[in-house]
Scaffold this active site. Structure first.
Site, PDB file in Angstrom:
ATOM      1  N   ASN A  84       0.815  -1.206   0.000  1.00 58.66           N
ATOM      2  CA  ASN A  84       0.000   0.000   0.000  1.00 58.66           C
ATOM      3  C   ASN A  84       0.858   1.269   0.000  1.00 58.66           C
ATOM      4  OD1 ASN A  84      -2.370   1.555   0.056  1.00 58.66           O
ATOM      5  ND2 ASN A  84      -3.334   0.187   1.525  1.00 58.66           N
ATOM      6  N   HIS A 130      24.369   3.892   8.003  1.00 52.67           N
ATOM      7  CA  HIS A 130      25.643   4.456   8.462  1.00 52.67           C
ATOM      8  C   HIS A 130      25.767   4.218   9.960  1.00 52.67           C
ATOM      9  CE1 HIS A 130      23.377   7.787  10.184  1.00 52.67           C
ATOM     10  NE2 HIS A 130      22.791   7.930   9.008  1.00 52.67           N
TER      11      HIS A 130
END
Length: 182
Positions: free
Chosen positions: A76, A107
């Protein structure tokens, strides 16, 4: 005749919307334009539906990454799926609005220039992930499980189990859901 023309136009739009995928099965459907970033391998099965009309959905595959989506999968609006390593989604999976599925932290916490390691995500057949849930790296959601709205999945989910909360914890066992299996 008119319905066949509408179906044809819908499939043409979906194939154009999904043109950056490595492969797309039969009868895809897209409602509005998703964002597809594929620098690896992105394979989609038959009867796939991807909605973006309430918010743009994104499928992103990093360099060397793999995203596989099985048959009869519905994703969706405003959902983000990012595969830096591997995200595998089985058959008959339902993914609600604003869901995030991320196999990487992208990161480090201190050193933002150092990439964080990615860990595979596996979402097995017949799973339902409700609105605004987040699935984090290294998780397997077993067959028939349901992830409640707003949950953050940080560890594996057993088959036919309803999980919820932050972090997601088992709430109760559930039986196979016939609506999804049919």
């Amino acid at each position: 005749m008119l319905q066949r023309l509408r179906d044809y136009k819908a499939e043409v739009f979906a194939r154009w919307s999904l043109r950056h995928c490595t492969s797309v099965g039969d009868a895809p459907r897209c409602r509005a334009l998703p964002l597809i970033e594929n620098r690896g391998t992105l394979k989609i099965g038959d009867h796939f539906s991807l909605w973006s009309h309430l918010g743009r959905s994104q499928l992103a595959v990093g360099a060397g990454g793999l995203l596989t989506i099985g048959d009869n999968v519905f994703i969706n609006s405003a959902t983000t799926i990012s595969a830096q390593a591997i995200v595998a989604i089985g058959n008959n999976v339902q993914i609600a609005n604003w869901v995030s599925i991320l196999d990487s932290d992208f990161h480090g916490l201190i050193d933002r220039d150092t990439p964080a390691p990615a860990e595979a995500i596996c979402i097995e057949d017949d799973v339902w992930i409700a609105t605004k849930a987040t699935v984090l790296k290294g998780v397997t959601i077993a067959r028939g499980a349901v992830v409640a709205a707003g949950s953050v999945v940080t560890r594996d989910v057993e088959a036919y189990t309803l999980v919820g909360g932050v972090p997601a914890r088992p709430i109760r066992k559930i039986g196979p859901h016939p609506a999804i299996l049919s």
